[in-house]
Write a protein that holds these residues in place. Structure first.
Motif, PDB file in Angstrom:
ATOM      1  N   ASN A 129      97.429 -28.193 -19.933  1.00  0.00           N
ATOM      2  CA  ASN A 129      96.503 -28.889 -20.830  1.00  0.00           C
ATOM      3  C   ASN A 129      95.436 -29.660 -20.056  1.00  0.00           C
ATOM      4  O   ASN A 129      94.310 -29.831 -20.543  1.00  0.00           O
ATOM      5  N   PHE A 149      92.810 -27.186 -19.489  1.00  0.00           N
ATOM      6  CA  PHE A 149      92.028 -26.999 -20.712  1.00  0.00           C
ATOM      7  C   PHE A 149      90.962 -28.088 -20.863  1.00  0.00           C
ATOM      8  O   PHE A 149      89.823 -27.817 -21.259  1.00  0.00           O
ATOM      9  N   SER A 150      91.374 -29.328 -20.560  1.00  0.00           N
ATOM     10  CA  SER A 150      90.494 -30.472 -20.829  1.00  0.00           C
ATOM     11  C   SER A 150      89.244 -30.480 -19.941  1.00  0.00           C
ATOM     12  O   SER A 150      88.302 -31.220 -20.221  1.00  0.00           O
ATOM     13  N   THR A 173      86.877 -28.440 -22.566  1.00  0.00           N
ATOM     14  CA  THR A 173      86.624 -28.940 -23.914  1.00  0.00           C
ATOM     15  C   THR A 173      87.609 -30.063 -24.230  1.00  0.00           C
ATOM     16  O   THR A 173      88.705 -30.123 -23.663  1.00  0.00           O
ATOM     17  N   ILE A 212      91.190 -29.484 -28.366  1.00  0.00           N
ATOM     18  CA  ILE A 212      92.357 -28.677 -27.994  1.00  0.00           C
ATOM     19  C   ILE A 212      93.433 -28.883 -29.040  1.00  0.00           C
ATOM     20  O   ILE A 212      93.788 -30.018 -29.365  1.00  0.00           O
ATOM     21  N   LEU A 216      91.464 -23.592 -28.311  1.00  0.00           N
ATOM     22  CA  LEU A 216      90.395 -24.401 -27.735  1.00  0.00           C
ATOM     23  C   LEU A 216      89.089 -24.047 -28.440  1.00  0.00           C
ATOM     24  O   LEU A 216      88.770 -22.857 -28.589  1.00  0.00           O
ATOM     25  N   ASP A 217      88.370 -25.044 -28.872  1.00  0.00           N
ATOM     26  CA  ASP A 217      87.026 -24.832 -29.403  1.00  0.00           C
ATOM     27  C   ASP A 217      86.040 -25.145 -28.286  1.00  0.00           C
ATOM     28  O   ASP A 217      85.913 -26.287 -27.853  1.00  0.00           O
ATOM     29  N   VAL A 218      85.352 -24.111 -27.814  1.00  0.00           N
ATOM     30  CA  VAL A 218      84.408 -24.292 -26.707  1.00  0.00           C
ATOM     31  C   VAL A 218      82.965 -24.108 -27.178  1.00  0.00           C
ATOM     32  O   VAL A 218      82.074 -23.817 -26.375  1.00  0.00           O
ATOM     33  N   SER A 277      81.171 -26.641 -25.169  1.00  0.00           N
ATOM     34  CA  SER A 277      81.977 -26.781 -23.963  1.00  0.00           C
ATOM     35  C   SER A 277      81.372 -27.777 -22.984  1.00  0.00           C
ATOM     36  O   SER A 277      80.159 -27.898 -22.859  1.00  0.00           O
ATOM     37  N   SER A 305      92.074 -31.230 -32.828  1.00  0.00           N
ATOM     38  CA  SER A 305      92.501 -31.830 -31.560  1.00  0.00           C
ATOM     39  C   SER A 305      93.636 -32.820 -31.752  1.00  0.00           C
ATOM     40  O   SER A 305      94.396 -33.088 -30.831  1.00  0.00           O
TER      41      SER A 305
END
Length: 359
Positions: free
Chosen positions: A91, A94-95, A98, A101, A111-113, A116, A240
């Motif tokens: 994670n 991931f961060s 974006t 998450i 994940l919404d990018v 981004s 998120s």
């Protein structure tokens, strides 16, 4: 869905996560059929390596069945603290890309990018970079699905496993859904799938002749979702901070429980544990489900939905006692009892996100 609101969604799914972590940490296990779980007569597989899957070994399979399929199968006991620590490292990767998450479990997340943090303007390249980071830094393999909504991103991540990267663009979504077998619809369970087949619905294209009203009559609230998703439409946002959908407690017994007196005693412990968790959760729900699994691994669920939110412990206990009594088959041992509640006061709101990047 118009181009103005098209989003960039990535679904990351770690390949054979628990087993891969164990193989990474113990080189002697690499390349061998491995199962994470108990190896005794009551053990159940929590995860299987891809070497084991070639023999038909799957998660949730009884260990004795797995051993019959693969006599050379190796077992390791799960260490969830270790998996949680690795999941946290994933994670953190991931961060970098974006802040939006939505973890689904220790080994997968949306994940919404669309917006981004990263300099790359392509969701596909971002997904590849995330896969590279996970491989290079954690020595683990992930598959990724990239699309313009959550449903298709989730489906995409499963198309080319292991180590896959599959993209479904807005121009491809509707045609892709037409050919998708209904068994592969994320969120469609076995019962709904069988009901769909009984109505000659075998793939997405078979849903298209139905109106939304007709599908709702056949499948309830799910019908509206099926109407949209058959056309490649899914407006759900990546959350998120996910709202918890249910609160439950269940127990798998080391020895089968048989007889109404013993079953009632075990149920009391599970019920009290569940009620304590429910009170601690602090948000009231209306739908309560009793879950039973017998010695043949058949699972029975019985649900009741109250007109008001559940606040009276004794009242709901009496109702569950009645359901339990009606569900017990004399002479059939139980190996699991569970209770859960859903239908909470707070509902997630659906929003739309505007696209700023290109594929």
């Amino acid at each position: 869905m118009s181009k103005e609101v098209t989003r960039k969604i990535i679904h990351i799914d770690m390949d054979a996560f628990y087993a891969s972590v164990e193989q990474r940490d113990n080189p002697d296990l690499r390349g061998k059929p491995l199962a994470v779980g108990g190896s005794d007569g009551r053990g159940v597989i929590a995860a299987a390596s891809y070497e084991a899957r070639k023999f038909g070994v799957r998660s949730a399979m009884p260990s004795l069945v797995a051993l019959r399929k693969c006599p050379t199968l190796l077992f390791v006991k799960p260490t969830f603290e270790k998996y949680q620590a690795v999941s946290k490292e994933i994670n953190e990767i991931f961060s970098r890309y974006t802040s939006i998450i939505e973890p689904l479990s220790l080994d997968e997340a949306f994940l919404d990018v669309t917006y981004s943090k990263y300099e790359l303007q392509s969701a596909t390249l971002i997904a590849q970079q995330i896969k590279n980071d996970i491989r290079n830094e954690l020595d683990l393999i992930a598959s990724a699905g990239v699309s313009y909504n959550k449903f298709l991103a989730k489906i995409a991540s499963d198309q080319d496993k292991p180590d896959g990267l599959f993209v479904i663009t807005p121009d491809e979504g509707a045609a892709f859904m037409e050919e998708l077998p209904i068994e592969d619809f994320f969120g469609v369970g076995k019962v709904t799938a069988e009901k769909m087949k009984a109505n000659n619905i075998f793939k997405g294209a078979d849903l298209l002749p139905y109106s939304k009203w007709e599908l709702q009559q056949l499948f309830g609230k799910t019908g509206g979702f099926l109407f949209d998703i058959a056309r490649g439409i899914d407006h759900r946002e990546v959350q998120s901070e996910r709202v918890r959908k249910s609160v439950g407690a269940e127990r798998t017994f080391s020895k089968d429980v048989i007889g109404e007196i013993d079953i009632n005693e075990k149920f009391s412990h599970v019920f009290d544990t569940w009620w304590t968790r429910y009170e601690k959760h602090g948000i009231r729900g209306r739908s309560v489900t009793l879950k039973l699994r017998n010695y043949e691994f058949e699972t029975i669920t019985r649900s009741i939905t109250e007109p008001e939110f559940v606040t009276d412990k004794e009242d709901i206990r009496q109702k569950l006692d009645q359901i339990l009594h009606e569900s017990i088959v004399e002479g059939v041992p139980l190996r699991l009892i569970g209770v859960s509640i859903s239908g909470f006061e707070l509902e997630e709101e659906e929003k739309e996100v505007q696209q700023l990047t290109i594929w």
